[in-house]
Design an enzyme around this catalytic site. Structure first.
Site, short mmCIF file in Angstrom:
data_model
loop_
_atom_site.label_atom_id
_atom_site.label_comp_id
_atom_site.label_asym_id
_atom_site.label_seq_id
_atom_site.Cartn_x
_atom_site.Cartn_y
_atom_site.Cartn_z
N GLU A 93 0.88 -1.17 0.00
CA GLU A 93 0.00 0.00 0.00
C GLU A 93 0.91 1.21 0.00
OE1 GLU A 93 -1.27 3.22 1.42
OE2 GLU A 93 -1.92 2.16 3.22
N CYS A 102 -3.01 7.82 5.29
CA CYS A 102 -2.97 7.47 3.86
C CYS A 102 -4.23 7.87 3.13
CB CYS A 102 -2.70 5.98 3.67
SG CYS A 102 -3.56 4.93 4.83
#
Length: 507
Positions: free
Chosen positions: A253, A289
């Site tokens: 990720e 994020c």
């Protein structure tokens, strides 16, 4: 309790010659060497041979024991977390609770056993007896994240989902919070010992050198990787893994700008919108994020009340310190470079913090791809557009994202639908109300997205479905019952819900 050494096979191990990379109070932390990495992988392989045979209930007991160990050391963990990361007590308490909570979700998953997806088709006159189940893929390396010292690090979702799948795990602790990582790993290793499982089930390696990650990835005994961090770091690991003689999956990720699209009529109805957006941009000092780094506003006027209000709230807000001075330096360097990308870009910087906001019109942005890249920190770019057709021209310039958000009134449903259909190939999660920050640990959550947000958009790193990254299907054909895994045996000793001849049930 903190020794600054890697832990392999249930013991602290020292490297020779020793190379330190970090000091916490009076303790030096030392880089893991190739001998320690080899030893960790040897032990992980041995542990995997026993873990893959365990019933889900046995693995659930390990996770329960991990919770007990973490909670018994909670004061020391949180004290160290706050000192290393500079995050406040509220953030520390919240992240600890999230870490414990997500472990509990996997315990509940294991208690049901449905993640094994056991399926049986009895033999007929025209087909054999076929029995299919998911099995763990092998030893996994997990790279801790810089911005979440607990929830995405040593005991984070990558580690817990891999353990839940029946894989052994080698944790590469993040050097920015090495002491916190060691404390958490120690608790987990103690849980392994108390659960009487193989000592190679969990290892923890210290270090700041890229050599450790490269060596791990290239090692033939490693079977998969979980990573949360920068694009450059995740892509480098992915590329190495694909060059192996036997390639392995890397689930990385790597970040996102999480575009928010606000339609014209919605601008005038949500009076709290500016505050909601500012809070989302600045949450965690912009180090989540899912902070929105691109906010598209359907207006031609850069003096629109929302634009002025949002800029004002961002640059007048106090922002907490970044998690590490290296992250702050990278952020400030990127902010300094902004002005060179386009003369039409207006940059507003805070006098009380490092928060920054940019404003540009969409036609001036379309050909400036650098401005659509993530700047990790308390920054967002406001992009003005005039009508859906103008926004749709921007879509080919946008890359894969973790989230996309569309804010529109019921009267704008046609426009919302058109944009939704145009962007759904770009994101793992599409929001129609609210802001993208906040990732629920649930089976319905997708925390992933098309490249470059992640290296594999078919999977999530948050929620119980994260377990499927570490499982693969295997089918047994006309296999004697005694040789079948328990999940597929005829008497169903695990009492699992299984699909037998097309019907789901406990049979």
């Amino acid at each position: 309790m903190i020794q600054g050494l890697s832990q392999v096979g249930g013991q602290y191990v020292s490297s020779s010659p020793s190379k330190s990379f970090y000091q916490w109070k009076n303790t030096l932390f030392f880089e893991a060497d190739s001998n320690q990495i080899n030893h960790a992988l040897d032990q992980a392989e041995l542990a995997y041979a026993t873990l893959k045979m365990l019933a889900p209930s046995d693995i659930a007991q390990l996770l329960e024991c991990i919770i007990v160990e973490l909670e018994s050391h909670q004061p020391l963990i949180l004290e160290t977390y706050q000192a290393e990361s500079h995050f406040p007590k509220g953030r520390a308490d919240g992240e600890f609770a999230r870490t414990i909570g997500q472990i509990r979700t996997f315990i509940k998953l294991l208690e049901k056993g449905q993640h094994l997806q056991a399926k049986i088709d009895d033999a007929t006159e025209i087909s054999p007896d076929l029995r299919k189940v998911l099995m763990p893929i092998g030893p996994i390396a997990v790279f801790g994240a810089s911005n979440f010292p607990l929830a995405f690090s040593a005991a984070g979702g990558d580690t817990i989902s891999a353990l839940a799948a029946g894989c052994s795990v080698i944790i590469k602790g993040h050097p920015y919070h090495a002491a916190t990582s060691e404390l958490v790993a120690t608790c987990m290793i103690q849980a392994v010992e108390k659960s009487k499982l193989h000592c190679g089930t969990i290892s923890h390696l210290h270090g700041s050198s890229h050599h450790i990650g490269q060596y791990l990835i290239k090692h033939p005994k490693l079977k998969g990787v979980g990573f949360t961090g920068s694009f450059s770091g995740g892509k480098a690991l992915y590329d190495l893994a694909q060059k192996r003689t036997v390639p392995i999956p890397v689930f990385a990720e790597m970040g996102s700008v999480n575009p928010v699209i606000i339609l014209k009529e919605y601008l005038d109805t949500d009076k709290e919108l500016a505050q909601k957006l500012a809070d989302s941009v600045l949450l965690g000092s912009g180090q989540f994020c899912t902070n929105p780094g691109l906010i598209f506003i359907e207006s031609k006027d850069d003096n629109h009340p929302l634009v002025r209000d949002l800029i004002s709230r961002i640059i007048q807000s106090e922002v907490g310190p970044m998690v590490h001075e290296n992250i702050l330096k990278s952020y400030t360097d990127q902010i300094t470079q902004l002005s060179k990308y386009s003369p039409q870009l207006k940059v507003y910087q805070s006098n009380v913090s490092c928060a920054t906001c940019g404003v540009i019109k969409i036609n001036d942005l379309i050909d400036v791809s650098s401005l659509t890249h993530e700047i990790f920190g308390p920054y967002t770019l406001l992009v003005l557009f005039d009508g859906v057709d103008e926004f749709l021209k921007m879509i080919p310039k946008l890359k894969g994202q973790l989230t996309m958000t569309i804010l529109g009134n019921p009267s704008e449903v046609k426009k919302v639908s058109e944009i939704s259909q145009a962007v759904n190939h770009l994101a793992g999660r599409i929001l129609f109300n609210g802001v993208p920050t906040g990732v629920a640990v649930q089976s319905t959550m997708t925390h992933g997205g098309p490249f470059p947000a992640t290296t594999d958009s078919r999977f999530t790193s948050v929620g119980t479905d994260a377990i499927y990254r570490w499982l693969r299907p295997i089918t047994f054909q006309d296999c004697p019952d005694a040789l079948l895994p328990d999940a597929l045996k005829r008497m169903n000793p695990l009492k699992l819900t299984r699909e037998v001849n097309g019907t789901w049930g406990i049979h």
